[in-house]
Write a protein that holds these residues in place. Structure first.
Motif, PDB file in Angstrom:
ATOM      1  N   LEU A   1       0.828  -1.202   0.000  1.00  0.00           N
ATOM      2  CA  LEU A   1       0.000   0.000   0.000  1.00  0.00           C
ATOM      3  C   LEU A   1       0.865   1.257   0.000  1.00  0.00           C
ATOM      4  O   LEU A   1       0.661   2.166  -0.812  1.00  0.00           O
ATOM      5  CB  LEU A   1      -0.928   0.002   1.211  1.00  0.00           C
ATOM      6  N   ILE A   2       1.856   1.296   0.873  1.00  0.00           N
ATOM      7  CA  ILE A   2       2.743   2.463   0.946  1.00  0.00           C
ATOM      8  C   ILE A   2       3.552   2.594  -0.339  1.00  0.00           C
ATOM      9  O   ILE A   2       3.740   3.697  -0.864  1.00  0.00           O
ATOM     10  CB  ILE A   2       3.644   2.374   2.190  1.00  0.00           C
ATOM     11  N   ARG A   3       4.010   1.471  -0.885  1.00  0.00           N
ATOM     12  CA  ARG A   3       4.779   1.511  -2.135  1.00  0.00           C
ATOM     13  C   ARG A   3       3.927   2.055  -3.275  1.00  0.00           C
ATOM     14  O   ARG A   3       4.387   2.881  -4.074  1.00  0.00           O
ATOM     15  CB  ARG A   3       5.285   0.113  -2.484  1.00  0.00           C
ATOM     16  N   ASN A   4       2.671   1.624  -3.365  1.00  0.00           N
ATOM     17  CA  ASN A   4       1.807   2.110  -4.439  1.00  0.00           C
ATOM     18  C   ASN A   4       1.476   3.583  -4.273  1.00  0.00           C
ATOM     19  O   ASN A   4       1.443   4.330  -5.252  1.00  0.00           O
ATOM     20  CB  ASN A   4       0.523   1.292  -4.520  1.00  0.00           C
ATOM     21  N   ILE A   5       1.224   4.023  -3.051  1.00  0.00           N
ATOM     22  CA  ILE A   5       0.865   5.423  -2.837  1.00  0.00           C
ATOM     23  C   ILE A   5       2.048   6.337  -3.131  1.00  0.00           C
ATOM     24  O   ILE A   5       1.890   7.418  -3.699  1.00  0.00           O
ATOM     25  CB  ILE A   5       0.333   5.630  -1.405  1.00  0.00           C
ATOM     26  N   THR A   6       3.247   5.922  -2.772  1.00  0.00           N
ATOM     27  CA  THR A   6       4.393   6.818  -2.905  1.00  0.00           C
ATOM     28  C   THR A   6       5.088   6.740  -4.262  1.00  0.00           C
ATOM     29  O   THR A   6       5.603   7.752  -4.735  1.00  0.00           O
ATOM     30  CB  THR A   6       5.429   6.532  -1.804  1.00  0.00           C
ATOM     31  N   THR A   7       5.135   5.580  -4.913  1.00  0.00           N
ATOM     32  CA  THR A   7       5.952   5.462  -6.120  1.00  0.00           C
ATOM     33  C   THR A   7       5.204   5.074  -7.382  1.00  0.00           C
ATOM     34  O   THR A   7       5.771   5.195  -8.468  1.00  0.00           O
ATOM     35  CB  THR A   7       7.084   4.432  -5.904  1.00  0.00           C
ATOM     36  N   ASN A   8       3.974   4.626  -7.322  1.00  0.00           N
ATOM     37  CA  ASN A   8       3.241   4.211  -8.509  1.00  0.00           C
ATOM     38  C   ASN A   8       2.907   5.428  -9.360  1.00  0.00           C
ATOM     39  O   ASN A   8       2.284   6.370  -8.888  1.00  0.00           O
ATOM     40  CB  ASN A   8       1.964   3.478  -8.119  1.00  0.00           C
ATOM     41  N   PRO A   9       3.290   5.419 -10.634  1.00  0.00           N
ATOM     42  CA  PRO A   9       3.011   6.581 -11.471  1.00  0.00           C
ATOM     43  C   PRO A   9       1.530   6.764 -11.798  1.00  0.00           C
ATOM     44  O   PRO A   9       1.110   7.838 -12.205  1.00  0.00           O
ATOM     45  CB  PRO A   9       3.823   6.318 -12.741  1.00  0.00           C
ATOM     46  N   GLU A  10       0.713   5.740 -11.628  1.00  0.00           N
ATOM     47  CA  GLU A  10      -0.707   5.850 -11.926  1.00  0.00           C
ATOM     48  C   GLU A  10      -1.531   6.333 -10.741  1.00  0.00           C
ATOM     49  O   GLU A  10      -2.713   6.622 -10.896  1.00  0.00           O
ATOM     50  CB  GLU A  10      -1.240   4.507 -12.408  1.00  0.00           C
ATOM     51  N   VAL A  11      -0.942   6.410  -9.563  1.00  0.00           N
ATOM     52  CA  VAL A  11      -1.646   6.867  -8.368  1.00  0.00           C
ATOM     53  C   VAL A  11      -1.259   8.312  -8.110  1.00  0.00           C
ATOM     54  O   VAL A  11      -0.084   8.642  -8.024  1.00  0.00           O
ATOM     55  CB  VAL A  11      -1.299   5.982  -7.151  1.00  0.00           C
ATOM     56  N   SER A  12      -2.271   9.159  -7.976  1.00  0.00           N
ATOM     57  CA  SER A  12      -2.032  10.585  -7.736  1.00  0.00           C
ATOM     58  C   SER A  12      -2.742  11.004  -6.457  1.00  0.00           C
ATOM     59  O   SER A  12      -3.959  11.108  -6.417  1.00  0.00           O
ATOM     60  CB  SER A  12      -2.552  11.419  -8.895  1.00  0.00           C
ATOM     61  N   VAL A  13      -1.975  11.241  -5.410  1.00  0.00           N
ATOM     62  CA  VAL A  13      -2.526  11.707  -4.151  1.00  0.00           C
ATOM     63  C   VAL A  13      -2.596  13.229  -4.141  1.00  0.00           C
ATOM     64  O   VAL A  13      -3.505  13.822  -3.585  1.00  0.00           O
ATOM     65  CB  VAL A  13      -1.688  11.173  -2.966  1.00  0.00           C
ATOM     66  N   ASN A  14      -1.644  13.853  -4.813  1.00  0.00           N
ATOM     67  CA  ASN A  14      -1.566  15.303  -4.888  1.00  0.00           C
ATOM     68  C   ASN A  14      -2.691  15.835  -5.798  1.00  0.00           C
ATOM     69  O   ASN A  14      -2.889  15.346  -6.913  1.00  0.00           O
ATOM     70  CB  ASN A  14      -0.207  15.714  -5.451  1.00  0.00           C
ATOM     71  N   LYS A  15      -3.426  16.849  -5.360  1.00  0.00           N
ATOM     72  CA  LYS A  15      -4.560  17.370  -6.111  1.00  0.00           C
ATOM     73  C   LYS A  15      -4.128  17.999  -7.432  1.00  0.00           C
ATOM     74  O   LYS A  15      -4.794  17.852  -8.454  1.00  0.00           O
ATOM     75  CB  LYS A  15      -5.314  18.394  -5.267  1.00  0.00           C
ATOM     76  N   ALA A  16      -3.008  18.703  -7.438  1.00  0.00           N
ATOM     77  CA  ALA A  16      -2.526  19.330  -8.670  1.00  0.00           C
ATOM     78  C   ALA A  16      -2.147  18.282  -9.705  1.00  0.00           C
ATOM     79  O   ALA A  16      -2.391  18.454 -10.906  1.00  0.00           O
ATOM     80  CB  ALA A  16      -1.332  20.216  -8.353  1.00  0.00           C
ATOM     81  N   ARG A  17      -1.559  17.191  -9.265  1.00  0.00           N
ATOM     82  CA  ARG A  17      -1.178  16.131 -10.200  1.00  0.00           C
ATOM     83  C   ARG A  17      -2.405  15.389 -10.729  1.00  0.00           C
ATOM     84  O   ARG A  17      -2.424  14.964 -11.888  1.00  0.00           O
ATOM     85  CB  ARG A  17      -0.229  15.161  -9.498  1.00  0.00           C
TER      86      ARG A  17
END
Length: 90
Positions: free
Chosen positions: A28-44
Motif C-alpha cells: 500500500l505504501i509503495r503504491n501510494i508513494t511510487t506508482n506513477p498511476e496513483v495521484s494523491v496530490n490534487k494538482a497532479r
C-alpha cells in the motif's frame, strides 16, 4: 481473562497475520508513494493522463525483479536436479 483468549496455540496465527498485514502495508505504501498511476496530490490529479514512461519503467523494474531476472525459476534447485537427473547425482 487474557489467558482465556491468548493461548500459545494461537501464536503462529498471530505471526502469520502479522506478516500478511506487513506485506499488505508495504505494498500500500509503495503504491501510494511510487506508482506513477496513483495521484494523491490534487494538482497532479488535475493534470489528466501523464505520459511519463521512464517513471513507469522504474516502478516496474524494482530491486526484487532485477535480482530474480536471471535466476532459475526453482524453489529448491538441488532437490529438483537430484530427482530430475538421477544418473548425474550419483
Amino acid at each position: 481473562m487474557a489467558s482465556r483468549w491468548i493461548r500459545p496455540e494461537v501464536y503462529p496465527l498471530f505471526a502469520a497475520m502479522g506478516v500478511a498485514m506487513g506485506i499488505c502495508g508495504f505494498q500500500l505504501i509503495r503504491n501510494i508513494t511510487t506508482n506513477p498511476e496513483v495521484s494523491v496530490n490534487k494538482a497532479r490529479r488535475a493534470s489528466g493522463v501523464v505520459e511519463n514512461f521512464e517513471e513507469g519503467v522504474k516502478y516496474a523494474d524494482h530491486r526484487l525483479r532485477k535480482y530474480v531476472r536471471n535466476r532459475s525459476p526453482e524453489i529448491m534447485p538441488s532437490i529438483n536436479s537430484f530427482f530430475s537427473n538421477p544418473e548425474r547425482s550419483n
